[in-house]
Design an enzyme around this catalytic site. Structure first.
Site, PDB file in Angstrom:
ATOM      1  N   HIS A 109       0.812  -1.158   0.126  1.00 56.30           N
ATOM      2  CA  HIS A 109       0.194   0.234   0.069  1.00 56.30           C
ATOM      3  C   HIS A 109       1.036   1.345  -0.004  1.00 56.30           C
ATOM      4  CE1 HIS A 109      -3.794  -2.513   1.800  1.00 56.30           C
ATOM      5  NE2 HIS A 109      -3.393  -2.384   0.407  1.00 56.30           N
ATOM      6  N   GLU A 203      -7.968 -10.199  17.827  1.00 48.78           N
ATOM      7  CA  GLU A 203      -9.274 -11.137  17.836  1.00 48.78           C
ATOM      8  C   GLU A 203      -9.548 -11.607  16.558  1.00 48.78           C
ATOM      9  OE1 GLU A 203     -11.501  -7.445  18.119  1.00 48.78           O
ATOM     10  OE2 GLU A 203     -11.000  -6.823  16.002  1.00 48.78           O
TER      11      GLU A 203
HETATM   12  N1  APR Z   1      -2.003  -6.847  18.091  1.00 49.81           N
HETATM   13  C1  APR Z   1      -2.505  -7.930  17.366  1.00 49.81           C
HETATM   14  N2  APR Z   1      -3.467  -7.283  16.440  1.00 49.81           N
HETATM   15  C2  APR Z   1      -3.992  -6.126  16.905  1.00 49.81           C
HETATM   16  C3  APR Z   1      -3.657  -5.491  17.728  1.00 49.81           C
HETATM   17  C4  APR Z   1      -2.231  -5.886  18.407  1.00 49.81           C
HETATM   18  N3  APR Z   1      -1.761  -5.088  19.593  1.00 49.81           N
HETATM   19  N4  APR Z   1      -4.261  -4.124  17.673  1.00 49.81           N
HETATM   20  C5  APR Z   1      -5.093  -4.482  16.772  1.00 49.81           C
HETATM   21  N5  APR Z   1      -5.126  -5.486  16.232  1.00 49.81           N
HETATM   22  C6  APR Z   1      -5.999  -6.106  15.274  1.00 49.81           C
HETATM   23  C7  APR Z   1      -7.454  -5.666  15.122  1.00 49.81           C
HETATM   24  O1  APR Z   1      -7.994  -6.659  16.185  1.00 49.81           O
HETATM   25  C8  APR Z   1      -7.821  -5.627  13.654  1.00 49.81           C
HETATM   26  O2  APR Z   1      -8.313  -7.029  13.266  1.00 49.81           O
HETATM   27  O3  APR Z   1      -5.588  -5.681  14.104  1.00 49.81           O
HETATM   28  C9  APR Z   1      -6.459  -5.327  13.011  1.00 49.81           C
HETATM   29  C10 APR Z   1      -6.247  -3.944  12.141  1.00 49.81           C
HETATM   30  O4  APR Z   1      -7.221  -3.976  11.363  1.00 49.81           O
HETATM   31  P1  APR Z   1      -7.574  -2.753  10.391  1.00 49.81           P
HETATM   32  O5  APR Z   1      -7.550  -1.463  11.287  1.00 49.81           O
HETATM   33  O6  APR Z   1      -8.821  -3.011   9.691  1.00 49.81           O
HETATM   34  O7  APR Z   1      -6.116  -2.571   9.568  1.00 49.81           O
HETATM   35  P2  APR Z   1      -5.855  -3.502   8.363  1.00 49.81           P
HETATM   36  O8  APR Z   1      -6.084  -4.599   8.124  1.00 49.81           O
HETATM   37  O9  APR Z   1      -4.114  -3.090   8.282  1.00 49.81           O
HETATM   38  O10 APR Z   1      -6.239  -2.484   7.133  1.00 49.81           O
HETATM   39  C11 APR Z   1      -6.099  -2.969   5.771  1.00 49.81           C
HETATM   40  O11 APR Z   1      -7.216  -0.990   4.895  1.00 49.81           O
HETATM   41  O12 APR Z   1      -7.683   1.220   5.235  1.00 49.81           O
HETATM   42  C12 APR Z   1      -7.050   0.417   4.675  1.00 49.81           C
HETATM   43  O13 APR Z   1      -4.911   0.884   3.632  1.00 49.81           O
HETATM   44  C13 APR Z   1      -5.642   0.697   4.695  1.00 49.81           C
HETATM   45  O14 APR Z   1      -3.815  -0.942   4.899  1.00 49.81           O
HETATM   46  C14 APR Z   1      -4.904  -0.768   5.166  1.00 49.81           C
HETATM   47  C15 APR Z   1      -5.966  -1.717   5.094  1.00 49.81           C
END
Ligand code: APR
Length: 235
Positions: A109, A203
């Site tokens: 990304h 989760e």
């Molecule tokens: N350890 C492990 N997992 C965690 C932690 C932690 N400390 N804190 C949060 N999470 C998990 C959450 O439960 C969630 O399932 O990480 C995940 C984050 O999800 P998103 O916020 O949706 O992020 P991501 O999956 O990286 O998003 C994908 O979406 O908006 C776009 O381009 C953006 O790259 C991003 C893409």
């Protein structure tokens, strides 16, 4: 586990959460202050470039004050010590994998610390602001934008990623909600191509059921433990 040679790791915002970088879909997450369509689409940039540039300037400055956490450090250790093919595919635009020392990393990304010149199509390392419309160091045009893949744009390195998935013995997804494609589909691609699959996430993700095994908890704890297991089994 001792038969595993070839590893593909997908990381998302959860791997950087313990470094103090907001996830996208968590409580208090990024999108609560800004709607996706206001800051992360080409249409938003065309409509209100100042808003978008200011937003990314703020994020670029913020990530430079953050430090890698135990999960980044463990993945960097695995990268350093794993003797066979390994690829970390990250959806994150921060540079914390690299600052932890990882080398085999692809940013599907894009990267906060790169600017992309729309005039000459060259990407340059960029740590300062873009709101002042600085000139491209290559061509001199004032046409730089954040080198971040917005919704509606094609992620980077898809050929390299699918080539790695084809060869993978193990696919591991860490800290991603499984909400955004194509990354959310990698687990099914990897399974179809014969890899074992493991999820490490706070989760259950939206794609949890697709994984052979899922472990739930903070990345800062799960990832170092898993890396220890892998390196011990590899001997
Ligand atoms: N350890 C492990 N997992 C965690 C932690 C932690 N400390 N804190 C949060 N999470 C998990 C959450 O439960 C969630 O399932 O990480 C995940 C984050 O999800 P998103 O916020 O949706 O992020 P991501 O999956 O990286 O998003 C994908 O979406 O908006 C776009 O381009 C953006 O790259 C991003 C893409």
């Amino acid at each position: 586990m001792s038969k595993i040679r070839n590893i593909v790791i997908l990381t998302g915002a959860g791997v950087s959460a313990e470094s103090g970088i907001d996830t996208f879909r968590g409580g208090g997450g990024l999108w609560e202050q800004h709607r996706v369509e206001d800051v992360a689409t080409p249409e938003a940039f065309a409509r209100d470039p100042d808003l978008v540039l200011r937003f990314y300037d703020m994020r670029r400055e913020a990530i430079q004050a953050k430090a890698p956490n135990a999960a980044h450090l463990a993945l960097a250790r695995l990268d350093r010590e794993w003797p066979d093919p390994l690829l970390i595919v990250t959806q994150n635009v921060d540079d914390l994998h690299e600052r932890a020392g990882a080398k085999r990393v692809l940013h599907m990304h894009g990267e906060h610390l790169n600017a992309w010149c729309r005039a000459c199509d060259v990407r340059s390392r960029w740590t300062g602001p873009l709101i002042s419309r600085p000139a491209c160091p290559r061509c001199g045009e004032k046409a730089l934008r954040p080198d971040v893949v917005w919704f509606g744009e094609m992620p980077y390195y898809m050929d390299e990623i699918f080539a790695a998935l084809r060869e993978a013995d193990l696919f591991v997804s860490i800290g991603t909600s499984g909400a955004v494609y194509p990354a959310a589909g990698f687990v099914r691609n990897a399974r179809d191509l014969g890899a074992a699959t493991l999820e490490l996430n706070l989760e259950p993700s939206q794609g949890s059921l697709w994984f052979d095994e899922a472990r739930h908890g903070p990345a800062g704890e799960l990832v170092p433990a898993w890396v220890d297991e892998m390196l011990t089994a590899r001997g």
